[in-house]
Design an enzyme around this catalytic site. Structure first.
Site, mmCIF file in Angstrom:
data_model
loop_
_atom_site.group_PDB
_atom_site.id
_atom_site.type_symbol
_atom_site.label_atom_id
_atom_site.label_comp_id
_atom_site.label_asym_id
_atom_site.label_seq_id
_atom_site.Cartn_x
_atom_site.Cartn_y
_atom_site.Cartn_z
ATOM 1 N N PRO A 76 -65.971 77.369 45.081
ATOM 2 C CA PRO A 76 -66.437 76.606 46.255
ATOM 3 C C PRO A 76 -66.341 75.104 46.019
ATOM 4 C CG PRO A 76 -68.294 77.628 45.111
ATOM 5 C CD PRO A 76 -67.049 78.134 44.453
ATOM 6 N N GLU A 103 -72.523 83.612 38.282
ATOM 7 C CA GLU A 103 -72.847 82.198 38.564
ATOM 8 C C GLU A 103 -71.615 81.310 38.494
ATOM 9 O OE1 GLU A 103 -75.623 80.978 39.824
ATOM 10 O OE2 GLU A 103 -76.198 83.084 39.869
ATOM 11 N N ARG A 141 -47.535 83.941 54.397
ATOM 12 C CA ARG A 141 -46.974 83.724 55.738
ATOM 13 C C ARG A 141 -45.923 82.615 55.745
ATOM 14 N NH1 ARG A 141 -49.300 85.839 60.026
ATOM 15 N NH2 ARG A 141 -48.811 84.070 61.363
ATOM 16 N N ASP A 156 -47.740 78.329 64.912
ATOM 17 C CA ASP A 156 -49.137 78.695 64.637
ATOM 18 C C ASP A 156 -50.014 77.442 64.611
ATOM 19 O OD1 ASP A 156 -49.150 81.431 64.362
ATOM 20 O OD2 ASP A 156 -48.839 81.425 62.195
HETATM 21 C C1 LIG Z 1 -71.487 83.101 43.346
HETATM 22 S S1 LIG Z 1 -69.993 82.184 43.177
HETATM 23 C C2 LIG Z 1 -70.482 80.920 42.037
HETATM 24 C C3 LIG Z 1 -70.880 79.670 42.718
HETATM 25 C C4 LIG Z 1 -71.292 78.546 41.776
HETATM 26 N N1 LIG Z 1 -72.549 78.845 41.143
HETATM 27 C C5 LIG Z 1 -71.427 77.247 42.555
HETATM 28 O O1 LIG Z 1 -72.486 77.021 43.148
HETATM 29 O O2 LIG Z 1 -70.448 76.479 42.652
HETATM 30 C C6 LIG Z 1 -69.006 83.263 42.229
HETATM 31 C C7 LIG Z 1 -67.494 83.071 42.392
HETATM 32 O O3 LIG Z 1 -67.127 83.316 43.732
HETATM 33 C C8 LIG Z 1 -65.980 82.551 44.045
HETATM 34 N N2 LIG Z 1 -66.279 81.763 45.247
HETATM 35 C C9 LIG Z 1 -67.477 81.611 45.839
HETATM 36 N N3 LIG Z 1 -67.415 80.847 46.926
HETATM 37 C C10 LIG Z 1 -66.128 80.497 47.067
HETATM 38 C C11 LIG Z 1 -65.415 79.708 48.002
HETATM 39 N N4 LIG Z 1 -66.033 79.137 49.018
HETATM 40 N N5 LIG Z 1 -64.086 79.575 47.842
HETATM 41 C C12 LIG Z 1 -63.455 80.149 46.801
HETATM 42 N N6 LIG Z 1 -64.068 80.912 45.875
HETATM 43 C C13 LIG Z 1 -65.378 81.085 46.005
HETATM 44 C C14 LIG Z 1 -65.659 81.680 42.847
HETATM 45 O O4 LIG Z 1 -64.608 82.283 42.108
HETATM 46 C C15 LIG Z 1 -66.957 81.705 42.072
HETATM 47 O O5 LIG Z 1 -66.777 81.516 40.691
#
Ligand SMILES: C[S@@+](CC[C@H](N)C(=O)[O-])C[C@H]1O[C@@H](n2cnc3c(N)ncnc32)[C@H](O)[C@@H]1O
Length: 234
Positions: A76, A103, A141, A156
């Site tokens: 994220p 996490e 795509r 698109d």
């Molecule tokens: C619960 S999340 C960890 C979030 C982290 N503790 C933080 O707050 O940045 C677990 C995994 O989900 C994936 N993930 C979660 N949200 C994402 C997003 N918006 N885009 C891409 N991957 C995401 C990532 O690979 C991440 O390591």
């Protein structure tokens, strides 16, 4: 998770035809201990578990087909996926996507292994798999031959910087709601102009950030300013 997502649709067809290749790897296959442990407690007393670096480094080194293969961590905290990034990924020979869980992932992966981090939006998912599937679909795509008519990718939303034009199909009238008559005119130039105008109007209404001053060509700006009062009619 991936077999479900890619069991239907244009990406499945592209995979079947070998236009795009995809392989899914289990990090546990790259562990060296008998419990095949991929996660551990974070240093410093935070809650939860973190994915360890060793299996991820080993996995990437094993699946990398050439030195230049791009490696991205789904996170994220990364660059938000958009059409530009999807197109960039589509032009690569191999892209390795690392999916986090729990996490998150030991920071050394982002700092010393990945070329970058990709996010699919400002929210937190429980794992990177859904995000990776979104990235694969969006990028595929843009690989020539994946979408039957390449023109449809070009028209698109976002491909040309604005949203796509509205589309209609039969019936011509449904519960009193009529398809805009211009579409039956047979005048292709007029239809094209109408479509462009509608696409601009909808973009201005729903994504004003995309039509900010400087973002549109003078022709588009003129077209948009021509039609301030049209909404639900043609
Ligand atoms: C619960 S999340 C960890 C979030 C982290 N503790 C933080 O707050 O940045 C677990 C995994 O989900 C994936 N993930 C979660 N949200 C994402 C997003 N918006 N885009 C891409 N991957 C995401 C990532 O690979 C991440 O390591």
């Amino acid at each position: 998770m991936f077999s479900g997502v890619f069991s239907a649709g244009v990406v499945k067809k592209a995979l079947d035809r070998g236009i795009v290749r995809m392989a899914v790897h289990d990090l546990r296959d790259f562990t060296a201990d008998k419990h095949r442990q991929v996660d551990d407690r974070p240093f410093g007393g935070l809650e939860g578990m973190v994915l360890k670096p060793e299996p991820i480094f080993r996995a990437v080194e094993a699946v990398r087909e050439e030195a230049g293969a791009k490696v991205y961590l789904l996170s994220p905290q990364g660059r938000t996926l958009d059409a530009r990034l999807a197109r960039e990924l589509a032009s690569e020979t191999q892209v390795i996507l690392i999916c986090g869980r729990y996490e998150g992932v030991d920071e050394r992966v982002a700092e010393h292994l990945a070329d970058g981090e990709i996010s699919i939006g400002d929210f937190v998912l429980s794992g990177g798999e859904l995000a990776a599937a979104v990235v694969v679909d969006a990028a595929a795509r843009f690989v020539p031959g994946v979408v039957g008519k390449e023109g449809s990718v070009r028209s698109d939303s976002f491909a040309g910087g604005i949203l796509a034009c509205p589309q209609y199909t039969r019936p011509r009238e449904f519960r009193g709601l009529k398809v805009p008559p211009v579409l039956f005119s047979g005048d292709h130039k007029r239809i094209e102009r109408w479509r462009r105008r509608k696409a601009l109007e909808k973009t201005a209404r729903q994504r004003p950030d995309l039509v900010e001053p400087g973002a549109l060509s003078p022709e588009d700006r003129e077209l948009l300013e021509e039609t301030p009062h049209e909404r639900k009619s043609s």
